[in-house]
Design a protein around this motif. Sequence first.
Motif, mmCIF file in Angstrom:
data_model
loop_
_atom_site.group_PDB
_atom_site.id
_atom_site.type_symbol
_atom_site.label_atom_id
_atom_site.label_comp_id
_atom_site.label_asym_id
_atom_site.label_seq_id
_atom_site.Cartn_x
_atom_site.Cartn_y
_atom_site.Cartn_z
ATOM 1 N N ASP A 66 0.364 -1.061 0.168
ATOM 2 C CA ASP A 66 0.295 -0.165 0.167
ATOM 3 C C ASP A 66 0.880 1.206 0.150
ATOM 4 O O ASP A 66 0.853 2.883 0.224
ATOM 5 C CB ASP A 66 -0.695 -0.256 1.503
ATOM 6 C CG ASP A 66 -1.727 -1.153 1.818
ATOM 7 O OD1 ASP A 66 -2.208 -1.750 0.075
ATOM 8 O OD2 ASP A 66 -2.578 -1.344 2.495
ATOM 9 N N THR A 118 0.451 6.851 0.890
ATOM 10 C CA THR A 118 -0.275 5.533 1.739
ATOM 11 C C THR A 118 -1.484 5.428 0.951
ATOM 12 O O THR A 118 -2.583 6.268 1.204
ATOM 13 C CB THR A 118 -0.202 5.262 3.002
ATOM 14 O OG1 THR A 118 0.607 5.285 3.137
ATOM 15 C CG2 THR A 118 -0.738 3.690 3.392
ATOM 16 N N ASN A 119 -2.373 3.780 1.078
ATOM 17 C CA ASN A 119 -2.700 3.225 -0.428
ATOM 18 C C ASN A 119 -3.257 4.457 -1.883
ATOM 19 O O ASN A 119 -4.457 5.175 -1.482
ATOM 20 C CB ASN A 119 -4.891 3.609 0.699
ATOM 21 C CG ASN A 119 -4.326 2.504 1.497
ATOM 22 O OD1 ASN A 119 -3.717 1.803 0.837
ATOM 23 N ND2 ASN A 119 -4.125 2.533 2.770
ATOM 24 N N TYR A 120 -2.370 4.890 -2.417
ATOM 25 C CA TYR A 120 -2.540 5.841 -3.300
ATOM 26 C C TYR A 120 -2.736 5.057 -4.817
ATOM 27 O O TYR A 120 -2.038 4.762 -5.113
ATOM 28 C CB TYR A 120 -1.824 7.143 -3.437
ATOM 29 C CG TYR A 120 -2.362 8.131 -4.629
ATOM 30 C CD1 TYR A 120 -3.503 9.025 -4.009
ATOM 31 C CD2 TYR A 120 -1.604 8.374 -5.889
ATOM 32 C CE1 TYR A 120 -3.289 10.342 -4.862
ATOM 33 C CE2 TYR A 120 -2.193 9.428 -6.440
ATOM 34 C CZ TYR A 120 -3.073 10.208 -5.680
ATOM 35 O OH TYR A 120 -3.288 11.169 -7.089
#
Length: 142
Positions: A66, A118-120
């Motif tokens: 992530d 993060t989480n992109y």
Amino acid sequence: MERRNFIRLSLASAGGSLIIPKLALAAGNESVTASRDIYYTKEAPGRWAGKVATHLPTIDFTKAGDITNVKIITPHEIKGYEHYIVKHVLLDKNYKFIDEHLFDPAKDNAAISTFTLTNYSGTVYALSLCNKHDLWLNSSEV
């Protein structure tokens, strides 16, 4: 200056700052066209056509789960405070601010920034600001 005159002038200045930009935009396409040159790109370098190679930021990234590490590099030499890249700005796919890195020519030898996301997923935009040759934009899919 009397207090009442000071207040009147202050209010008039505040009102003018709200009205004058709207009048300028309503005047015609000249003002609208000028506002498009806020940044330069590889495809539209404007008056800085010969500066693309050293001012356009490049975007590299690595993904591990992530976490995405984004590295922005502007291949521009730093000549002290006389001529240097002032900062890099990272924007998301909606052109919203993510983070920025300011450079200090007394300490930094190169215009290299790293950011962690993060989480992109999607497009990221990198802005590189030169103190002499304006603002440059590039993008990459993450």
